[in-house]
Design a protein around this motif. Structure first.
Motif, PDB file in Angstrom:
ATOM      1  N   VAL A  58       0.850  -1.203   0.000  1.00 38.34           N
ATOM      2  CA  VAL A  58       0.000   0.000   0.000  1.00 38.34           C
ATOM      3  C   VAL A  58       0.882   1.249   0.000  1.00 38.34           C
ATOM      4  O   VAL A  58       0.583   2.231  -0.706  1.00 38.34           O
TER       5      VAL A  58
ATOM      6  N   ASP B 132       1.879   1.676  -3.457  1.00 38.51           N
ATOM      7  CA  ASP B 132       0.751   2.203  -4.233  1.00 38.51           C
ATOM      8  C   ASP B 132       0.652   3.720  -4.081  1.00 38.51           C
ATOM      9  O   ASP B 132       0.465   4.445  -5.056  1.00 38.51           O
TER      10      ASP B 132
ATOM     11  N   THR C  16      -6.661   7.626  -3.997  1.00 33.57           N
ATOM     12  CA  THR C  16      -6.831   6.165  -4.087  1.00 33.57           C
ATOM     13  C   THR C  16      -8.198   5.783  -4.662  1.00 33.57           C
ATOM     14  O   THR C  16      -8.345   4.711  -5.239  1.00 33.57           O
TER      15      THR C  16
ATOM     16  N   ARG D 234      -7.019  -3.160  -2.520  1.00 29.81           N
ATOM     17  CA  ARG D 234      -5.954  -3.617  -1.614  1.00 29.81           C
ATOM     18  C   ARG D 234      -6.146  -2.988  -0.220  1.00 29.81           C
ATOM     19  O   ARG D 234      -5.932  -3.616   0.804  1.00 29.81           O
ATOM     20  N   ILE D 235      -6.584  -1.720  -0.230  1.00 34.96           N
ATOM     21  CA  ILE D 235      -6.827  -1.035   1.046  1.00 34.96           C
ATOM     22  C   ILE D 235      -7.977  -1.724   1.791  1.00 34.96           C
ATOM     23  O   ILE D 235      -7.882  -1.998   2.994  1.00 34.96           O
TER      24      ILE D 235
ATOM     25  N   ILE E 264      -5.544   4.471   6.691  1.00 34.83           N
ATOM     26  CA  ILE E 264      -4.601   3.966   5.684  1.00 34.83           C
ATOM     27  C   ILE E 264      -3.169   4.273   6.110  1.00 34.83           C
ATOM     28  O   ILE E 264      -2.274   3.444   5.994  1.00 34.83           O
TER      29      ILE E 264
END
Ligand code: PRP
Ligand code: ORO
Length: 204
Positions: free
Chosen positions: A5, A8, A42, A51-52, A151
């Protein structure tokens, strides 16, 4: 998952660094910062947001408490709470930073269910002020707050203290330290630049 992440966030250019003090960003808390992480970006990347969502599910499993409701912290936490609640097939609410001044005057939107266990979803923790206020509003309305999940965190001592004072658990998928590790490993940042950002963070 943590590093994926963080990678990302870098690859979608959510992270911006302005090392010159005259170009510092101003955070919601008023803190002036050489870095800004725009996790709102995002939303525009389905694989990243998925993915989060999966990382939040993993964090909830680690906490070992089954939530009844997922709460989004307005505004940037709301879409992530929506995707997570859909994946878990759970009810969702969202929590404004303050009560509306018109209409029904609500701070919490969605059904308030006293005694139900809620996880508060936030996009990012700097001082923790926004997500702690949201969690407190949920508590005051009768929810049982399991904790706050976000996050990203800068890992500011002030945030750790604020959560401890509020007696609230929190966790994040990734951190400022992860980001810097990746920047250094991928040779995007020299050790001295990493060190100067760490020194800035630790001075906050
Ligand atoms: O931990 P804190 O010091 O409270 O800072 C983090 C908060 O700041 C940002 O929100 P912002 O106020 O920019 O609003 P937004 O979510 O509506 O974009 C971010 O989305 C968090 O909610
Ligand atoms: O503290 C904030 O306001 C803040 C910091 C940051 O990096 N990103 C963001 O969206 N808000």
């Amino acid at each position: 998952m943590n590093h994926e992440v963080a990678k990302d966030l870098l690859s979608i250019k959510a992270v911006q660094i302005h090392p010159e003090p005259e170009n510092y960003f101003t955070w919601t808390s008023g803190i002036k910062s050489p870095i800004y992480c725009d996790n709102r970006l995002t939303m525009s990347y389905p694989k990243v947001r998925e993915r989060i969502t999966q990382a939040f599910i993993q964090k909830i499993k680690e906490w070992g408490v089954q939530p009844d409701v997922i709460a989004g912290c307005a505004t940037a936490g709301i879409p992530h709470a929506a995707w997570l609640s859909k994946e878990l097939d759970l009810p969702m609410i969202y929590i404004r930073s303050e009560a509306k001044k018109h209409g029904k005057g609500n701070q919490i939107e969605g059904e308030v269910q006293k005694g139900k266990k809620v996880v508060v979803i936030e996009d990012l923790i700097s001082t923790g002020g926004s997500s702690i206020d949201a969690a407190m509003a949920a508590k005051e309305s009768g929810f049982e707050v399991i904790g706050v999940l976000a996050i990203f965190t800068y890992g500011l001592e002030k945030a750790n203290q604020n959560f401890a004072d509020a007696k609230l658990d929190f966790d994040t998928i990734t951190t400022f330290d992860h980001l810097l590790e990746i920047l250094e490993t991928e040779n995007k940042f020299e050790q001295k630049d990493v060190q100067s950002l760490l020194t800035w963070r630790d001075s906050m």
